[in-house]
Structures are given as structure tokens and as C-alpha cells.
Design an enzyme around this catalytic site. Structure first.
Site, PDB file in Angstrom:
ATOM      1  N   ASP A   1     -18.806   8.942 -39.269  1.00  0.00           N
ATOM      2  CA  ASP A   1     -18.995  10.379 -39.674  1.00  0.00           C
ATOM      3  C   ASP A   1     -18.091  11.169 -38.655  1.00  0.00           C
ATOM      4  O   ASP A   1     -18.085  12.387 -38.629  1.00  0.00           O
ATOM      5  CB  ASP A   1     -20.423  10.706 -39.418  1.00  0.00           C
ATOM      6  CG  ASP A   1     -21.135  10.401 -37.779  1.00  0.00           C
ATOM      7  OD1 ASP A   1     -22.336  10.849 -37.480  1.00  0.00           O
ATOM      8  OD2 ASP A   1     -20.325   9.623 -37.268  1.00  0.00           O
TER       9      ASP A   1
ATOM     10  N   ASP B   1     -21.084   4.917 -42.350  1.00  0.00           N
ATOM     11  CA  ASP B   1     -21.729   5.692 -41.131  1.00  0.00           C
ATOM     12  C   ASP B   1     -22.637   6.700 -41.746  1.00  0.00           C
ATOM     13  O   ASP B   1     -22.234   7.458 -42.656  1.00  0.00           O
ATOM     14  CB  ASP B   1     -20.607   6.407 -40.454  1.00  0.00           C
ATOM     15  CG  ASP B   1     -21.370   6.557 -38.658  1.00  0.00           C
ATOM     16  OD1 ASP B   1     -20.619   6.962 -37.896  1.00  0.00           O
ATOM     17  OD2 ASP B   1     -22.465   5.972 -38.500  1.00  0.00           O
TER      18      ASP B   1
ATOM     19  N   LYS C   1     -24.362   2.171 -40.790  1.00  0.00           N
ATOM     20  CA  LYS C   1     -24.610   2.131 -39.499  1.00  0.00           C
ATOM     21  C   LYS C   1     -25.388   3.413 -39.646  1.00  0.00           C
ATOM     22  O   LYS C   1     -25.255   4.555 -40.296  1.00  0.00           O
ATOM     23  CB  LYS C   1     -23.255   2.357 -38.762  1.00  0.00           C
ATOM     24  CG  LYS C   1     -23.495   2.424 -37.127  1.00  0.00           C
ATOM     25  CD  LYS C   1     -22.415   2.517 -36.359  1.00  0.00           C
ATOM     26  CE  LYS C   1     -21.567   3.655 -36.312  1.00  0.00           C
ATOM     27  NZ  LYS C   1     -22.330   4.899 -35.688  1.00  0.00           N
TER      28      LYS C   1
ATOM     29  N   GLU D   1     -22.247   2.961 -26.973  1.00  0.00           N
ATOM     30  CA  GLU D   1     -21.260   4.144 -26.812  1.00  0.00           C
ATOM     31  C   GLU D   1     -21.626   4.538 -25.335  1.00  0.00           C
ATOM     32  O   GLU D   1     -22.659   5.124 -25.163  1.00  0.00           O
ATOM     33  CB  GLU D   1     -21.221   5.170 -27.786  1.00  0.00           C
ATOM     34  CG  GLU D   1     -20.187   6.263 -27.677  1.00  0.00           C
ATOM     35  CD  GLU D   1     -19.894   7.050 -29.049  1.00  0.00           C
ATOM     36  OE1 GLU D   1     -20.548   6.735 -29.807  1.00  0.00           O
ATOM     37  OE2 GLU D   1     -19.186   7.794 -28.693  1.00  0.00           O
TER      38      GLU D   1
HETATM   39  N1  LIG Z   1     -11.863  11.681 -32.249  1.00  0.00           N
HETATM   40  C1  LIG Z   1     -12.923  11.496 -31.630  1.00  0.00           C
HETATM   41  N2  LIG Z   1     -12.967  10.323 -31.074  1.00  0.00           N
HETATM   42  C2  LIG Z   1     -14.393   9.862 -30.652  1.00  0.00           C
HETATM   43  O1  LIG Z   1     -14.423   8.713 -29.796  1.00  0.00           O
HETATM   44  C3  LIG Z   1     -15.421  10.637 -31.169  1.00  0.00           C
HETATM   45  C4  LIG Z   1     -15.251  11.529 -32.089  1.00  0.00           C
HETATM   46  N3  LIG Z   1     -13.906  11.955 -32.327  1.00  0.00           N
HETATM   47  N4  LIG Z   1     -16.333  12.285 -32.597  1.00  0.00           N
HETATM   48  C5  LIG Z   1     -17.527  11.625 -32.566  1.00  0.00           C
HETATM   49  C6  LIG Z   1     -17.826  11.199 -31.210  1.00  0.00           C
HETATM   50  C7  LIG Z   1     -17.723  11.947 -29.934  1.00  0.00           C
HETATM   51  N5  LIG Z   1     -17.365  11.025 -28.878  1.00  0.00           N
HETATM   52  C8  LIG Z   1     -16.972  11.345 -27.698  1.00  0.00           C
HETATM   53  C9  LIG Z   1     -16.454  12.618 -27.278  1.00  0.00           C
HETATM   54  C10 LIG Z   1     -16.251  12.811 -26.010  1.00  0.00           C
HETATM   55  C11 LIG Z   1     -16.845  11.926 -24.975  1.00  0.00           C
HETATM   56  C12 LIG Z   1     -16.325  12.258 -23.455  1.00  0.00           C
HETATM   57  O2  LIG Z   1     -15.498  13.020 -23.227  1.00  0.00           O
HETATM   58  N6  LIG Z   1     -17.190  11.763 -22.493  1.00  0.00           N
HETATM   59  C13 LIG Z   1     -16.938  12.080 -21.097  1.00  0.00           C
HETATM   60  C14 LIG Z   1     -17.993  11.421 -20.329  1.00  0.00           C
HETATM   61  C15 LIG Z   1     -17.986  11.825 -18.918  1.00  0.00           C
HETATM   62  C16 LIG Z   1     -18.915  11.334 -18.247  1.00  0.00           C
HETATM   63  O3  LIG Z   1     -20.397  11.541 -18.722  1.00  0.00           O
HETATM   64  O4  LIG Z   1     -18.999  10.933 -17.086  1.00  0.00           O
HETATM   65  C17 LIG Z   1     -15.520  11.411 -20.845  1.00  0.00           C
HETATM   66  O5  LIG Z   1     -14.910  12.138 -19.993  1.00  0.00           O
HETATM   67  O6  LIG Z   1     -15.280  10.525 -21.510  1.00  0.00           O
HETATM   68  C18 LIG Z   1     -17.229  10.872 -25.326  1.00  0.00           C
HETATM   69  C19 LIG Z   1     -17.527  10.479 -26.605  1.00  0.00           C
HETATM   70  C20 LIG Z   1     -17.116   9.840 -29.670  1.00  0.00           C
HETATM   71  N7  LIG Z   1     -16.880  10.298 -30.854  1.00  0.00           N
HETATM   72  C1  LIG Z   2     -17.520   6.286 -32.426  1.00  0.00           C
HETATM   73  C2  LIG Z   2     -18.036   5.359 -33.564  1.00  0.00           C
HETATM   74  C3  LIG Z   2     -19.017   4.276 -33.153  1.00  0.00           C
HETATM   75  C4  LIG Z   2     -18.661   6.438 -34.644  1.00  0.00           C
HETATM   76  O1  LIG Z   2     -20.081   6.410 -34.736  1.00  0.00           O
HETATM   77  C5  LIG Z   2     -17.850   6.956 -35.390  1.00  0.00           C
HETATM   78  O2  LIG Z   2     -16.592   7.009 -35.395  1.00  0.00           O
HETATM   79  O3  LIG Z   2     -18.421   8.026 -36.271  1.00  0.00           O
HETATM   80 MG   LIG Z   3     -20.634   7.923 -36.101  1.00  0.00          MG
END
Ligand SMILES: Nc1nc(=O)c2c([nH]1)NC[C@@H]1CN(c3ccc(C(=O)N[C@@H](CCC(=O)O)C(=O)O)cc3)CN21
Ligand SMILES: CC(C)C(=O)C(=O)O
Ligand SMILES: [Mg+2]
Length: 288
Positions: A67, A106, A136, A205
Site C-alpha cells: 500500500d 497488501d 499481508k 519494520e
Molecule cells: N517510498 C517509501 N518507502 C518506504 O519505505 C515506505 C513508504 N514509502 N511508505 C510507507 C512506509 C513508510 N515508511 C517509512 C518512512 C519513513 C521512515 C523514517 O524516516 N524513519 C526514521 C526513524 C528515525 C528513528 O525513529 O530513529 C528514519 O530516520 O529512518 C521509516 C519508514 C516505510 N514505508
Molecule cells: C514497507 C512494506 C513492508 C509495505 O508494507 C509496503 O510497501 O506497503
Molecule cells: Mg504496506
């Protein structure tokens, strides 16, 4: 050696996933065997037939119609607005574009949280209308009853715990999950609950690597990490991130294996320049 389409070079002797499966779809039983053989595997997201076909021919054994299409394909800020009709359409395209990969659909926000019956109704849509091989859904203990019902009905379920992006509003963003004793114990409870409910694999994740490795050790089913370190059985990345198509910041856990945004942008500018200069179409592109 140039591997012919659908005949990817085996990654290692006795490989389950990257060697011998060419004339059928990968199944959840193959993934279970891979875990027994200690064979790591890669999963990518895909949202259309063309891209999915490229990854299928490259030997990626599992494709997730995420998604995350909301962010990468449909221009939404989060995955929350994505609908079942959109996921059915995208999943059907990925199934049509592939011959070998297991395609996992998903389940979008609001398509399963209401009740196990609602989850069953919408999972059946993905299986029947899109032809996916598995679905999923997000959530550990909170989704266990729904997972049980789907599995009893013969629907393979990949679970998803840790950072569950559909809860972005509750989390206030996308923070790492499982930091601290209580959160770590809850993550382990979530992982065991989905295994107990019959999930064939579970996405971990945005979880500290050490915790993800411990959870992987304690589970019989494969763990698929994204931002969970190198100790999981498999890894998944959103394809637009891994191929350098995503605009702006990508999460810390992404490795960009290509820079398609730059490649496509340069090609578009060259095309426009040729048309402007009258050098395209050239005689070789022209019918008499
Ligand atoms: N292009 C894209 N990539 C993805 O991996 C993704 C999506 N979209 N859309 C749905 C979710 C959102 N996701 C994400 C988006 C941002 C972070 C992120 O920036 N997390 C912080 C955590 C920092 C912390 O808590 O220490 C990071 O800096 O990585 C993580 C997962 C994973 N998924
Ligand atoms: C980040 C992955 C596991 C997902 O759920 C998605 O791409 O939507
Ligand atoms: Mg998803």
C-alpha cells in the site's frame, strides 16, 4: 553468465528460491524450506506489470504489492487513503506481469481492522479478483483473530509488526519501534501471536537490529526485515527507494542500487532538446 529470463543464476548451491523454481510460482512452502536451509531472500514492492516483470525475470522470489503505492504511485502523503479497489487493480497488474514470483497483496487501511469477517471479505477480493498468492496485513496481537480466520480459509497471510505505517497518525510519524524493555517484549509477543495465528512470514519494520535478530531466532516462520538489520531471514525494500526514483528524503535503512530519477530526467531533457532541434525523428525513425 547471462541468465536467461526466468532462469536467474542460482545464488548458492542447493538454493531453494534462486535456483530450481522456473516453471511455477514460488509458494509459501518454498519460503519455509528456505528458512530451514538458512537461505536469505529478497522481496521488492511492485505496483505495475512492467516493473514487476523486470523483478520477476531478475529472480526476485516474492513481490509485495504494497500500500506504499499510495506514496510511490498515487501521490498520497501516507498509505492511509489507499482503497481496496486500488489495491485490487494494482495487484492484478502485478500478477499479470509475472510468471514465477509469489505475489503478496497488501491490505490497505480500513480493509481488515473492523472485524475478522471484514478481513476475510477483503482478503478474498485480493485472492479472487487480483489472483494474488497471499495477502499481508499490519498488526500483531491485535490482528491475530483475523489472521486465524484467513489461514483457516486457505489464504496465506504475511503479517507485519514493528512500525506499521498505517498507524502513522497514532505514531506521529514513522519512529523506530521496540526500543526499551517493554516495547521489545511487546514486539516479541506480537511476532509470536501472528506465528501462532498461522502467518507464513512476518515483516519486521523499523526495529533495532539486535531485537530483530532475537525475534528471528525465536520464530519458526521467516522474518522479512525493512530497517531491522541484517539478522532477519529476508529483506524488503520499496522499489522506488532502492532504484533511486523516490523524490526527496528516503529512510535511513534504504540502499539505492540505481539512480533512475536522474536517468529518466536526463533522457526526457534529451528527447525534448532533439524535438526542439528537429533532430528527432531522424530518417531511421520515419516511414516512407
Ligand atoms: N517510498 C517509501 N518507502 C518506504 O519505505 C515506505 C513508504 N514509502 N511508505 C510507507 C512506509 C513508510 N515508511 C517509512 C518512512 C519513513 C521512515 C523514517 O524516516 N524513519 C526514521 C526513524 C528515525 C528513528 O525513529 O530513529 C528514519 O530516520 O529512518 C521509516 C519508514 C516505510 N514505508
Ligand atoms: C514497507 C512494506 C513492508 C509495505 O508494507 C509496503 O510497501 O506497503
Ligand atoms: Mg504496506
Amino acid at each position: 553468465m547471462n541468465a536467461s529470463p526466468l532462469q536467474p543464476a542460482p545464488a548458492q548451491e542447493g538454493a531453494v528460491l534462486y535456483g530450481g523454481i522456473t516453471n511455477r510460482r514460488v509458494t509459501v512452502r518454498d519460503l519455509a524450506k528456505a528458512k530451514q536451509h538458512g537461505e536469505r531472500w529478497a522481496m521488492l514492492t511492485a505496483y505495475d506489470a512492467l516493473t514487476a516483470g523486470v523483478f520477476d525475470e531478475a529472480g526476485i522470489p516474492v513481490l509485495l504489492v504494497g500500500d506504499s503505492a499510495g506514496n510511490c504511485h498515487l501521490g498520497y502523503e501516507t498509505t492511509v487513503p489507499v482503497t481496496m479497489d486500488q489495491m485490487v487493480m494494482l495487484s492484478a497488474a502485478v500478477v499479470r506481469g509475472t510468471r514465477r514470483a509469489l505475489v503478496v497483496g497488501d491490505m490497505p487501511f480500513g480493509s481488515y481492522q473492523e472485524s475478522p469477517a471484514q478481513a476475510m471479505h477483503n482478503a478474498a477480493r485480493l485472492m479472487k479478483e487480483a489472483g494474488v498468492g497471499a495477502v499481508k496485513l499490519e498488526g500483531g496481537e491485535r490482528s491475530a483473530r483475523s489472521i486465524e480466520l484467513l489461514v483457516e480459509a486457505g489464504i496465506p497471510v504475511m503479517a507485519h509488526v514493528g512500525l506499521t505505517p498505517q498507524s502513522v497518525h497514532a505514531f506521529g510519524g514513522y519512529p523506530v519501534q521496540g526500543r526499551g524493555d517493554e516495547a521489545a517484549h511487546q514486539l516479541l509477543r506480537d511476532a509470536k501471536a501472528v506465528q501462532q495465528a498461522g502467518a507464513f512470514a512476518v515483516v519486521l519494520e523499523a526495529v533495532p537490529a539486535e531485537l530483530a535478530a532475537q525475534v528471528t531466532e525465536q520464530l519458526a516462520i521467516p522474518t522479512v526485515g525493512i530497517g531491522a538489520g541484517a539478522g532477519t531471514d529476508a529483506q524488503v525494500l520499496v522499489w522506488t527507494d532502492f532504484a533511486g526514483m523516490t523524490a526527496g528524503r528516503v529512510p535511513k535503512f534504504v540502499k539505492q542500487y540505481a539512480n533512475l530519477r536522474a536517468v529518466l530526467g536526463d533522457a526526457a531533457r534529451a528527447f525534448a532538446a532533439d524535438v526542439g532541434a528537429g533532430t528527432f525523428p531522424a530518417p531511421e525513425h520515419t516511414f516512407k
